[in-house]
Design a protein around this motif. Structure first.
Motif, mmCIF file in Angstrom:
data_model
loop_
_atom_site.group_PDB
_atom_site.id
_atom_site.type_symbol
_atom_site.label_atom_id
_atom_site.label_comp_id
_atom_site.label_asym_id
_atom_site.label_seq_id
_atom_site.Cartn_x
_atom_site.Cartn_y
_atom_site.Cartn_z
ATOM 1 N N CYS A 135 -52.555 24.922 77.528
ATOM 2 C CA CYS A 135 -52.330 26.337 77.192
ATOM 3 C C CYS A 135 -53.138 27.268 78.086
ATOM 4 C CB CYS A 135 -52.670 26.589 75.723
ATOM 5 S SG CYS A 135 -51.502 25.875 74.562
ATOM 6 N N ASN A 136 -54.289 26.822 78.536
ATOM 7 C CA ASN A 136 -55.131 27.656 79.387
ATOM 8 C C ASN A 136 -54.773 27.569 80.861
ATOM 9 O OD1 ASN A 136 -56.820 28.900 77.455
ATOM 10 N ND2 ASN A 136 -58.073 27.057 77.296
ATOM 11 N N ASN A 137 -54.026 26.550 81.263
ATOM 12 C CA ASN A 137 -53.797 26.330 82.689
ATOM 13 C C ASN A 137 -52.341 26.346 83.115
ATOM 14 O OD1 ASN A 137 -56.593 25.767 83.822
ATOM 15 N ND2 ASN A 137 -56.522 24.373 82.085
ATOM 16 N N TYR A 138 -51.434 26.430 82.161
ATOM 17 C CA TYR A 138 -50.007 26.496 82.489
ATOM 18 C C TYR A 138 -49.375 27.611 81.673
ATOM 19 C CZ TYR A 138 -50.727 21.910 84.634
ATOM 20 O OH TYR A 138 -51.186 20.874 85.418
ATOM 21 N N ASN A 139 -48.538 28.381 82.301
ATOM 22 C CA ASN A 139 -47.942 29.556 81.668
ATOM 23 C C ASN A 139 -46.744 29.149 80.815
ATOM 24 O OD1 ASN A 139 -47.405 32.187 80.971
ATOM 25 N ND2 ASN A 139 -46.420 32.698 82.911
ATOM 26 N N VAL A 140 -47.021 28.416 79.732
ATOM 27 C CA VAL A 140 -45.952 27.904 78.871
ATOM 28 C C VAL A 140 -45.635 28.884 77.753
ATOM 29 C CG1 VAL A 140 -46.437 25.485 79.369
ATOM 30 C CG2 VAL A 140 -47.632 26.607 77.477
ATOM 31 N N ASP A 141 -44.392 28.819 77.277
ATOM 32 C CA ASP A 141 -43.957 29.648 76.150
ATOM 33 C C ASP A 141 -44.163 28.950 74.820
ATOM 34 O OD1 ASP A 141 -42.652 32.004 77.535
ATOM 35 O OD2 ASP A 141 -41.531 30.354 78.449
ATOM 36 N N GLY A 142 -44.351 27.635 74.882
ATOM 37 C CA GLY A 142 -44.530 26.880 73.653
ATOM 38 C C GLY A 142 -45.073 25.497 73.937
ATOM 39 N N GLU A 186 -36.984 29.506 78.868
ATOM 40 C CA GLU A 186 -38.294 29.310 78.266
ATOM 41 C C GLU A 186 -38.785 27.925 78.673
ATOM 42 O OE1 GLU A 186 -38.713 31.579 74.023
ATOM 43 O OE2 GLU A 186 -37.601 29.696 74.028
ATOM 44 N N ILE A 187 -40.111 27.761 78.735
ATOM 45 C CA ILE A 187 -40.665 26.462 79.058
ATOM 46 C C ILE A 187 -41.723 26.072 78.031
ATOM 47 C CG2 ILE A 187 -42.290 27.514 80.706
ATOM 48 C CD1 ILE A 187 -40.763 23.982 80.999
ATOM 49 N N PHE A 188 -41.520 24.914 77.407
ATOM 50 C CA PHE A 188 -42.501 24.338 76.489
ATOM 51 C C PHE A 188 -43.104 23.101 77.147
ATOM 52 C CE2 PHE A 188 -40.673 25.712 72.061
ATOM 53 C CZ PHE A 188 -40.565 27.017 72.509
#
Length: 550
Positions: free
Chosen positions: A221-228, A151-153
């Motif tokens: 949040c809109n530009n990187y596919n993060v999980d958190g 996962e990536i935050f």
């Protein structure tokens, strides 16, 4: 330089458009109710260890090493493969406020090099090189996570003040254009000394600061596919100027911050629904509810209103026991984590070092036993460290050498709040000057948190003291006397303990001195060691001194 900055801004803008297209390829979640159901499912997936490496790997890249994404990852990230780490929380600096190493149009892109200011002259900042290559540190970590099952935050330091050393006649390389252009939002004037904060902190009383902070999260949040996303309030715990000047936060100020967190939660929901991937919210705060509230955070309300998913406790100091912190999450849809930061205790005995695998294992074992949901590792640059493969599994920790201390980190809580040290429920004992205890105050009583140590082990109580003789010491744990075994010339006193007297959780350590007592007689440190592996190379010196036989 201006021409290069203009080109970089164009690259950033184009990258954002590309990022939006990539992030929105997944199927959209149609309703907020469904989204929250999926988010709860995601929250309850196993993630025993979350790792935050501090994020300055891009800022301090070796000056003579060729840049490549792989060379960058190999500094602190690649070795996480095969460890117990499930989640990477990657920090893109934010020192100072809004100063980032990811591509941003809302904040400032941090392009300066430390060597330009006489700092870490053997390193360089590779952010501009990465942007020139169509990427940035956060994007590289997103791709690494996707390729390797992590996962990536995204971690944001809410009010980092490493830039407080900035002066007009001696600029600091982390000083941001935003702060230069908006001094009205800061706690104080350049170089001003405040009783409970730093002058370079931004004051969240200002709506402009809170709005900007929300935009930071919206953009990522809109530009990187993060999980958190992470709201790291402990770098640094300075929220309101009034608190920094010796006061306490008002209800109105706490409401301001709560509304900001609500808006950030809303941003994550909107972006997560578009992408089809729920975004969790993690926050890092002190372990004392009342201390946090006096400084401006109402964590009980945040949990009750469902504004956060993961709450991490502790950083420079820990105010309360893990079992009390864990109870904040009882019967709530939230996970409570123990924050294990690197130790900065000074003047330690050479055989009682906190910065080693056996101590991290002990800290994790105590946290698991207290009922916490996971471990959060902070500021660990060496991802080859053995403990990262062990602390996520309580069963492994029952079989290892574990070295427990009364106190692991020993900073003052007055740093962020007037009278902050009054909120210590945990004991303070370390060799750092100011944290030693005089035997004049004996008997000394300390609670020490232990994990499940039911597997067979040789158990020793270790005291580091000066100005006393071994025959004058009286030591008990849980009302049972310990037996003196050995002492060294450097002031290490070793006592044997019957393992049957040890219990999981909080144990009571009693230390007294016979005869005349004086202020020159000091207790500097206290630890409990469980030895199961005599051939542990890291613990060889201590094990030989203990003369443990099998």
């Amino acid at each position: 330089m201006k021409k290069k900055l203009k080109i970089l801004r164009m690259i950033v803008s184009l990258s954002f458009l590309f990022g939006i297209a990539v992030c929105c390829n997944n199927s959209r979640i149609s309703s907020l109710e469904k989204y929250r159901e999926l988010r709860s499912e995601k929250l309850n997936e196993p993630r025993s260890v979350i790792h935050n490496n501090d994020g300055c790997d891009a800022l301090y890249f070796p000056i003579d090493k060729e840049y490549s994404a792989q060379n960058f990852l190999d500094i602190r990230t690649s070795n996480l493969i095969g460890t117990g780490v499930k989640t990477i929380s990657y920090c893109t600096i934010a020192s100072g406020f809004g100063n980032f190493t990811h591509r941003t149009e809302v904040g400032d892109v941090l392009l300066k090099h430390g060597y330009e200011f006489g700092i870490n002259e053997e390193t360089r900042n590779i952010t501009s090189e990465m942007i020139d290559n169509g990427t940035d540190p956060l994007q590289v970590h997103v791709e690494f996570a996707r390729e390797n099952g992590f996962e990536i935050f995204w971690s944001n330091r809410m009010n980092d003040t490493h830039d407080a050393s900035h002066r007009k006649d001696k600029p600091y390389f982390l000083w941001s254009k935003f702060k230069e252009n908006n001094p009205q939002y800061l706690f104080g004037d350049i170089g001003e000394r405040l009783p409970n904060g730093r002058w370079s902190s931004v004051d969240f009383t200002h709506q402009e600061i809170r709005n900007l902070c929300i935009k930071f999260y919206e953009e990522v949040c809109n530009n990187y596919n993060v999980d958190g996303v992470e709201l790291d309030f402990l770098r640094h715990f300075e929220l309101f100027e009034t608190v920094g000047r010796g006061g306490v936060a008002s209800k109105e100020q706490r409401d301001m911050l709560t509304d900001m967190v609500y808006q950030i939660r809303k941003v994550t929901e909107e972006a997560g629904m578009k992408r089809g991937n729920p975004i969790l919210v993690l926050t890092r705060i002190p372990t004392s509810v009342e201390y946090a509230k006096k400084a401006g955070i109402d964590i009980e309300r945040w949990i009750e209103e469902g504004l956060v998913d993961i709450v991490v406790g502790s950083c420079y100091f820990r105010l309360d026991y893990w079992e009390n912190f864990a109870k904040l999450g009882n019967n709530k849809d939230v996970k409570m984590y123990a924050g294990l930061s690197e130790s900065r205790v000074k003047e330690e005995h050479p055989l009682l070092k906190r910065q080693q695998n056996s101590v991290y294992r002990a800290r994790a074992a105590a946290a698991w036993e207290a009922g916490l949901d996971g471990i959060y590792s902070f500021n660990e640059y060496d991802t080859r460290s053995k403990y990262l493969s062990q602390i996520g599994n309580p069963e492994i920790l029952k079989t290892t050498n574990n070295l427990y201390f009364v106190t692991y980190r020993d900073y003052t809580a007055d740093r962020y709040l007037a009278g902050g040290n009054d909120y210590f429920n945990t004991p303070r004992l370390s060799p750092t000057p100011g944290n030693q205890r005089s035997f004049v105050d004996t008997p000394l009583n300390f609670n020490i948190e232990l994990g499940n140590e039911s597997y067979d082990a040789n158990v020793s109580i270790l005291l580091y003291a000066e100005g006393i003789k071994s025959e004058d010491l009286v030591v008990k744990i849980n009302d049972t006397f310990a037996t003196f075994k050995n002492a060294t010339a450097e002031g290490l006193f070793i006592f044997e303990v019957d393992q049957k007297t040890i219990q999981p959780g909080i144990n009571r350590l009693f230390i007294d001195k016979k005869g005349v007592k004086s202020n020159h007689q000091k207790l500097k440190d206290a630890a409990v060691f469980f030895c199961r592996e005599k051939n542990d190379p890291e613990m060889k010196g201590l094990i030989n001194t203990l003369n443990i036989r099998y």
